[in-house]
Scaffold this active site. Structure first.
Site, PDB file in Angstrom:
ATOM      1  N   ASN A   1      -8.584  -7.385  -5.510  1.00 55.80           N
ATOM      2  CA  ASN A   1      -7.900  -6.379  -6.332  1.00 55.80           C
ATOM      3  C   ASN A   1      -8.521  -6.427  -7.737  1.00 55.80           C
ATOM      4  O   ASN A   1      -8.517  -7.482  -8.362  1.00 55.80           O
ATOM      5  CB  ASN A   1      -6.404  -6.690  -6.433  1.00 55.80           C
ATOM      6  CG  ASN A   1      -5.703  -6.667  -5.075  1.00 55.80           C
ATOM      7  OD1 ASN A   1      -6.280  -6.223  -4.087  1.00 55.80           O
ATOM      8  ND2 ASN A   1      -4.460  -7.132  -5.032  1.00 55.80           N
TER       9      ASN A   1
ATOM     10  N   GLU B   1      -2.323 -11.632  -3.942  1.00 56.02           N
ATOM     11  CA  GLU B   1      -2.505 -12.194  -5.276  1.00 56.02           C
ATOM     12  C   GLU B   1      -1.820 -13.528  -5.517  1.00 56.02           C
ATOM     13  O   GLU B   1      -1.098 -13.704  -6.511  1.00 56.02           O
ATOM     14  CB  GLU B   1      -2.100 -11.166  -6.337  1.00 56.02           C
ATOM     15  CG  GLU B   1      -2.908  -9.882  -6.207  1.00 56.02           C
ATOM     16  CD  GLU B   1      -2.871  -8.996  -7.454  1.00 56.02           C
ATOM     17  OE1 GLU B   1      -1.985  -9.177  -8.300  1.00 56.02           O
ATOM     18  OE2 GLU B   1      -3.772  -8.149  -7.567  1.00 56.02           O
TER      19      GLU B   1
ATOM     20  N   TRP C   1      -5.492   2.007  -5.505  1.00 54.48           N
ATOM     21  CA  TRP C   1      -4.109   1.716  -5.894  1.00 54.48           C
ATOM     22  C   TRP C   1      -3.682   2.793  -6.852  1.00 54.48           C
ATOM     23  O   TRP C   1      -4.238   2.881  -7.935  1.00 54.48           O
ATOM     24  CB  TRP C   1      -3.988   0.332  -6.550  1.00 54.48           C
ATOM     25  CG  TRP C   1      -2.546  -0.060  -6.714  1.00 54.48           C
ATOM     26  CD1 TRP C   1      -1.796  -0.015  -7.843  1.00 54.48           C
ATOM     27  CD2 TRP C   1      -1.681  -0.536  -5.673  1.00 54.48           C
ATOM     28  NE1 TRP C   1      -0.518  -0.424  -7.594  1.00 54.48           N
ATOM     29  CE2 TRP C   1      -0.426  -0.738  -6.257  1.00 54.48           C
ATOM     30  CE3 TRP C   1      -1.840  -0.777  -4.311  1.00 54.48           C
ATOM     31  CZ2 TRP C   1       0.680  -1.202  -5.524  1.00 54.48           C
ATOM     32  CZ3 TRP C   1      -0.760  -1.229  -3.592  1.00 54.48           C
ATOM     33  CH2 TRP C   1       0.480  -1.443  -4.203  1.00 54.48           C
TER      34      TRP C   1
ATOM     35  N   TYR D   1      -6.755  -2.939 -17.120  1.00 49.67           N
ATOM     36  CA  TYR D   1      -6.125  -4.055 -17.845  1.00 49.67           C
ATOM     37  C   TYR D   1      -7.139  -4.781 -18.728  1.00 49.67           C
ATOM     38  O   TYR D   1      -6.765  -5.446 -19.692  1.00 49.67           O
ATOM     39  CB  TYR D   1      -5.471  -5.037 -16.858  1.00 49.67           C
ATOM     40  CG  TYR D   1      -4.296  -4.438 -16.113  1.00 49.67           C
ATOM     41  CD1 TYR D   1      -3.191  -3.946 -16.804  1.00 49.67           C
ATOM     42  CD2 TYR D   1      -4.287  -4.349 -14.728  1.00 49.67           C
ATOM     43  CE1 TYR D   1      -2.106  -3.386 -16.139  1.00 49.67           C
ATOM     44  CE2 TYR D   1      -3.205  -3.797 -14.051  1.00 49.67           C
ATOM     45  CZ  TYR D   1      -2.121  -3.313 -14.765  1.00 49.67           C
ATOM     46  OH  TYR D   1      -1.057  -2.756 -14.095  1.00 49.67           O
TER      47      TYR D   1
ATOM     48  N   LYS E   1      -0.039   4.747 -11.033  1.00 49.64           N
ATOM     49  CA  LYS E   1      -1.406   4.722 -10.495  1.00 49.64           C
ATOM     50  C   LYS E   1      -1.555   5.574  -9.238  1.00 49.64           C
ATOM     51  O   LYS E   1      -2.632   5.618  -8.638  1.00 49.64           O
ATOM     52  CB  LYS E   1      -1.853   3.277 -10.228  1.00 49.64           C
ATOM     53  CG  LYS E   1      -1.996   2.470 -11.522  1.00 49.64           C
ATOM     54  CD  LYS E   1      -2.708   1.162 -11.318  1.00 49.64           C
ATOM     55  CE  LYS E   1      -2.722   0.360 -12.604  1.00 49.64           C
ATOM     56  NZ  LYS E   1      -1.388  -0.148 -12.990  1.00 49.64           N
TER      57      LYS E   1
ATOM     58  N   GLU F   1      -7.581  -3.061  -4.007  1.00 50.81           N
ATOM     59  CA  GLU F   1      -6.876  -2.321  -5.061  1.00 50.81           C
ATOM     60  C   GLU F   1      -7.846  -2.018  -6.178  1.00 50.81           C
ATOM     61  O   GLU F   1      -8.572  -2.909  -6.635  1.00 50.81           O
ATOM     62  CB  GLU F   1      -5.724  -3.142  -5.660  1.00 50.81           C
ATOM     63  CG  GLU F   1      -4.510  -3.255  -4.774  1.00 50.81           C
ATOM     64  CD  GLU F   1      -3.357  -4.022  -5.457  1.00 50.81           C
ATOM     65  OE1 GLU F   1      -3.301  -4.055  -6.709  1.00 50.81           O
ATOM     66  OE2 GLU F   1      -2.539  -4.579  -4.723  1.00 50.81           O
TER      67      GLU F   1
HETATM   68  C1  GCB Z   1      -1.766  -5.545  -8.627  1.00 54.10           C
HETATM   69  C2  GCB Z   1      -0.681  -5.715  -7.634  1.00 54.10           C
HETATM   70  C3  GCB Z   1       0.132  -4.448  -7.448  1.00 54.10           C
HETATM   71  C4  GCB Z   1       0.390  -3.808  -8.798  1.00 54.10           C
HETATM   72  C5  GCB Z   1      -0.941  -3.434  -9.431  1.00 54.10           C
HETATM   73  C6  GCB Z   1      -0.796  -2.794 -10.818  1.00 54.10           C
HETATM   74  O1  GCB Z   1      -2.715  -6.274  -8.657  1.00 54.10           O
HETATM   75  O2  GCB Z   1      -1.117  -6.201  -6.392  1.00 54.10           O
HETATM   76  O3  GCB Z   1       1.344  -4.787  -6.809  1.00 54.10           O
HETATM   77  O4  GCB Z   1       1.234  -2.693  -8.718  1.00 54.10           O
HETATM   78  O5  GCB Z   1      -1.715  -4.588  -9.569  1.00 54.10           O
HETATM   79  O6  GCB Z   1      -0.696  -1.572 -10.902  1.00 54.10           O
HETATM   80  O7  GCB Z   1      -0.771  -3.522 -11.790  1.00 54.10           O
END
Ligand code: GCB
Length: 584
Positions: A459, A402, A541, A465, A560, A496
């Site tokens: 991701n 990222e 994720w 979100y 998550k 992810e």
């Molecule tokens: C992401 C990141 C990861 C976070 C995840 C989240 O994009 O790469 O490290 O933990 O989102 O859960 O927000």
């Protein structure tokens, strides 16, 4: 880099156990002579490997960021003629300076990777040795994961991003000696490195031998042994077992490779062994091929994180994790967001798990990137490849997670040259494996790094979100991303996707943080992933809940995980098992 080994020519002793630690927030430990040894009355016992945070929370060090001094005494046995002794650190988070018997002895290289410290001239064989390590979990300003302090949040006007401890990533910045430290003895005239090139038919061995030395390489397993010999500074042996038993997650067939180095008079100088499998992994158009056949990558992003140990190596949990990965039907993981312990890769080789091996580079902010950042990033890539290049399980190198996360305009202007240089560097060190990075939506579906990558990892959190609890809208956006990114003509892996679920939270409608919504989210994404011709799979994720730094968005842990932090399955784990296991 050769692992610690125990055989006719080498020995290794694990120095794990209870060491002592003294914290040094004012950075005056050296002035007080701590490099010569810690006074017992001012030091606390600490288990190694293990992070200091949860172990010493009650002593006030849960959120400690800065320097700490760790000490242990060990016996250095007499050495056989021609042998040398070194200390081999699996990793120290994030930086280490080492003193032996009060003398400076060496320091770590790239964070989360091994390094060696020679004992020559610093310790007498047949004596007790005092080892002192100054550890800092403060990242460098110009590293591939850049330092953030509390004042950065203020100067950058990012109050809402403020974490305790300050981090630019979503996991806990555990400090300490998190992987084993070994006392290694080995022949001075022995092998320092070797390179394997693996495909579905042969294992080629390359190494540099000294004048007069001869390499005898053998591969054994499945009832046969195949041998080859070579000599010279560019010794090469090709081993082709017949019939070849291929390695895959479904059938992790491993052979034992033995490299013997002989002197001109045929005496054995050195011996190195490793387990290795025959396999190929390649990108072909918008597909990936394992052993020549199209393959769907299904698995998880993970963390090295466990109660009390922190990031410290926790072998029972690692074994459990492999059992749970298999129980889910996972065939692959990404070592998000840093190189994992070599013990993890041993199990991945032995039990069959494809690994996308990631450099410790997170949310690179291109407003602050400079020549030193690129140099440090290249060094971290080189050290990762040096450690893991001979691994059967490693199928690709991930060079960053990222970057451009803050959607800074500098990302579009400055990153193309940076990626050209970094990816070119990685490709020159290992032309055999695909290169990749994990794209964040803010960096766009035309992320400049996509031009250099072979496999496009993305991701995505539509439905979490953004579009919260609206799966139809979320999947529509996901498909729009797929279509836009497919224009690059390369395979896409959703590296992810996931939703937080608090174990025990339920609802009969789509509600964030419930087990039902997490399971429905994963099913909806998986359907879209498997339906799109350019998408080669997905990594959920995350595998398990994990501790994060403190922030209003996190309830102690990132939730998550499809398993809790103590590895109980949530509803989503059963859903994944249904999706990924034929027997469901
Ligand atoms: C992401 C990141 C990861 C976070 C995840 C989240 O994009 O790469 O490290 O933990 O989102 O859960 O927000």
């Amino acid at each position: 880099m050769i692992r610690p080994l125990d055989n006719a020519c080498r020995s290794s002793r694990d120095l794990s156990g209870v060491w002592h630690i003294a914290f040094d927030p004012d950075e005056n430990g050296e002035a007080q002579g701590w490099h010569q040894g810690l006074a017992r009355e001012s030091a606390l016992p600490i288990a190694i490997p293990g992070s200091w945070n949860e172990q010493l929370a009650e002593a006030g060090y849960m959120n400690y960021v800065g320097s700490a001094w760790l000490e242990v005494r060990f016996w250095l046995p007499p050495l056989a003629p021609g042998d040398e002794a070194v200390l081999r650190f699996g990793s120290v988070d994030y930086h280490a300076d080492v003193w032996i018997n009060g003398q400076p002895a060496g320091r770590s290289g790239a964070a989360m990777l091994p390094f060696e410290v020679p004992l020559d001239g610093l310790a007498d064989p047949g004596s007790e040795v005092t080892l002192v390590v100054r550890v800092s979990n403060l990242l460098p300003v110009d590293g591939p994961t850049q330092r953030v302090t509390q004042s950065d949040y203020i100067t950058e006007g990012r109050y809402r991003d403020e974490y305790l401890p300050a981090v630019r990533f979503d996991f806990f910045p555990y400090g300490g000696i998190n992987r084993p430290v070994h006392l290694v003895t080995r022949p001075r005239a022995g092998l320092r490195d070797y390179r394997l090139t693996i495909d579905t038919e042969t294992i080629k061995v390359h190494c540099a031998l000294h004048e007069g030395q001869r390499l005898v390489a053998s591969l054994s397993g499945f009832g046969g042994t195949w041998r080859g010999e070579a000599e010279g500074p560019d010794a090469a042996v090709r081993l082709a077992p017949d019939p070849a038993r291929l390695w895959s997650p479904e059938e992790p067939n491993l052979y034992t490779l033995q490299l013997d180095v002989h002197a001109a008079d045929a005496t054995l100088i050195d011996r190195v062994t490793q387990r290795v499998g025959l396999r190929s992994f390649a990108v072909d158009g918008t597909q990936v091929l394992l052993n020549g056949a199209p393959y769907t990558l299904q698995g998880f992003g993970k963390h090295e994180d466990s109660p009390i140990h922190g990031r410290g190596l926790n072998p029972p949990q690692m074994i459990k994790d492999f059992r749970l990965l298999k129980w889910c039907g996972a065939n692959s993981v990404r070592t998000s967001h840093y190189p994992y312990a070599e013990e993890f890769l041993d199990l991945a080789d032995e039990l069959g798990l494809l690994v996308i091996d990631e450099v410790f580079s997170i949310n690179l902010d291109f407003r602050k990137v400079n020549a030193a950042t690129l140099a440090a990033h290249k060094q971290a890539v080189a050290e990762l490849i040096a450690r893991d290049v001979n691994r059967t399980c490693v199928i690709a190198w991930s060079l960053s997670n990222e970057p451009g996360y803050l959607a800074e305009s500098d990302y579009r202007t400055h990153s193309p040259a940076y990626w050209r240089e970094l990816f070119g560097h990685a490709r020159s060190l290992d032309p055999s494996r695909p290169l990749t990075h994990a794209n964040v939506g803010y960096a766009g579906n035309d992320d400049p790094a996509f031009a250099e990558a072979d496999l496009l990892m993305i991701n995505r959190y539509h439905g979490w979100y953004s579009e919260p609890a609206q799966l139809d809208r979320a999947v529509a956006r996901l498909n729009a991303d797929f279509d836009a990114i497919a224009a690059h003509g390369k395979p896409i892996l959703v590296a992810e996707f996931g939703a937080d679920a608090l174990a025990g939270q339920h609802a009969s409608y789509d509600q964030l943080f419930t087990e039902e919504y997490q399971a429905r989210f994963i099913r909806a994404y998986w359907q879209a992933i498997t339906a799109h011709p350019a998408v080669v799979g997905g990594h959920i994720w995350a595998f398990a809940d994990f501790r994060t730094a403190q922030h209003g968005r996190r309830v102690v842990h990132n939730l998550k995980g499809v398993f809790t932090r103590t590895r109980e399955p949530k509803m989503a784990a059963w859903a994944v098992r249904e999706l990924w296991c034929d027997e469901g």
